[in-house]
Design an enzyme around this catalytic site. Structure first.
Site, PDB file in Angstrom:
ATOM      1  N   PHE B  10       2.257  -7.433   1.263  1.00 50.73           N
ATOM      2  CA  PHE B  10       2.857  -6.265   0.614  1.00 50.73           C
ATOM      3  C   PHE B  10       3.346  -6.593  -0.790  1.00 50.73           C
ATOM      4  CE2 PHE B  10       3.345  -5.832   5.140  1.00 50.73           C
ATOM      5  CZ  PHE B  10       3.056  -4.500   5.392  1.00 50.73           C
ATOM      6  N   ASP B  11       3.057  -5.703  -1.702  1.00 53.42           N
ATOM      7  CA  ASP B  11       3.767  -5.712  -2.974  1.00 53.42           C
ATOM      8  C   ASP B  11       5.228  -5.329  -2.700  1.00 53.42           C
ATOM      9  OD1 ASP B  11       4.247  -5.471  -5.848  1.00 53.42           O
ATOM     10  OD2 ASP B  11       4.276  -3.301  -5.455  1.00 53.42           O
TER      11      ASP B  11
END
Lengths: 219, 219
Positions: B10-11
């Site tokens: 995930f960013d």
């Protein structure tokens, strides 16, 4: 003390030619949205040039400019037809020079002058010619040869190589602070042309000098 | 058909944590200007990360975030004291997670989960802990190890290397289209988390899928 400047190298868009001179056409096509379209188009054009270079997916500036326009119309929910898009893009080939440019370049006519720009060779040729500046520059240097956009150092190196001038003897002029920052970091003497009296970006780099108009370049 | 996903990456900013959750503090400090400051701050933070990577002048994301805030206050002519600046910066360590994040990550608790972010290790640790997500991720991967910002392909390669998962078996989730574009171009399976129903950027890249909320990641 800085060495004598052997050649002046100019950025094109925002420095010699006004990207926002398309605003009139944009406003005619999309009443009430000309300024917003012009602004977002320019912002996205730069963003795309940076992220494409970073992700190693270069496309030339004509494509990037077209793609930025397409996105901007979607984003602003302007129903831009292909014909309208092409009209706006074509206007990029005839952007207006800022008012003092022609006269200022004439005063520098005994110096070596070149352009170093993100623009593709065809775009640069067109905008220079349409402003009656065909004979003002000895070279129109485009990043297209390297497939990397500013402010990658290889772009500035290319100008030094092509002009056969040591980098510390090149005077680089740009209105775009991030471009001036890249050029300063690379080793040019730099002139930040700050017509709008904007604050300097915080990029850890100080240009050699700031100018309010191109006429200030030579006393 | 795509291979099975072995790890989700995930960013952080914009994807799990809302950079605009500082708007309330910004508005309290500078009434009438909170939204504009928040917007310009984020825009400049990204711009500085890109141009610094391009010109080979990396500084960590804490510095870039501070510099972007300093510029934004100058640009908006907000008389920001050092104390106010530090208060805004500190708020970055406690950005709020988007509402569905915690519950969605709990539903994925039997999968391998990691963060891959521009944020410095200290920033990531702080924002994850302050949102009660300390145990949600097996790794908090920062670009700081490489001194290159997204969307440089080396950043995505680092995640595949550290997790020891082939790139085509990583599911990468980001709300930032340019980040999804870089990850897609690199070879991840990608999920564009498009909460605001924005148009896709025109970067010649199509994500594997688009999601409206993080809850859509697993059916």
């Amino acid at each position: 003390m800085n060495p004598a400047i052997q050649a002046f190298v100019f950025d094109a868009y925002g420095t010699l030619f006004d990207p926002h001179s398309i605003r009139t056409l944009a406003e005619a096509l999309f009443p009430g949205h000309g300024a917003a379209l012009s602004q977002l188009w320019r912002t996205k054009q730069l963003e795309y040039s940076w992220v494409r270079t970073l992700m190693h997916r270069y496309e030339d500036f004509w494509s990037v400019t077209r793609d930025a326009l397409t996105f901007s119309c979607h984003s602003l929910q302007l129903p831009c037809t292909e014909k309208q898009r092409d009209a706006l893009l074509d206007a990029y080939l005839r952007l207006e020079a800022f008012p003092e440019v022609k006269h200022s370049l004439e005063r520098l006519a005994n110096r070596r002058l070149a352009i170093l720009s993100n623009g593709s060779p065809r775009m640069l040729r067109a905008v220079v010619d349409s402003n009656g500046l065909t004979h003002a520059f000895e070279r129109l240097l485009s990043v297209d040869e390297l497939k990397l956009y500013k402010p990658h150092p290889a772009v500035y190196q290319q100008a030094a190589d092509r002009l056969k001038v040591p980098k510390e003897s090149i005077g680089f002029v740009s209105s775009n602070f991030w471009d001036v920052a890249g050029a300063t970091s690379f080793g040019f003497q730099t002139f930040w042309l700050n017509r709008a009296e904007l604050p300097a970006d915080e990029l850890g780099v100080t240009p050699t000098a700031a100018l309010q108009t191109l006429a200030d370049l030579l006393p």
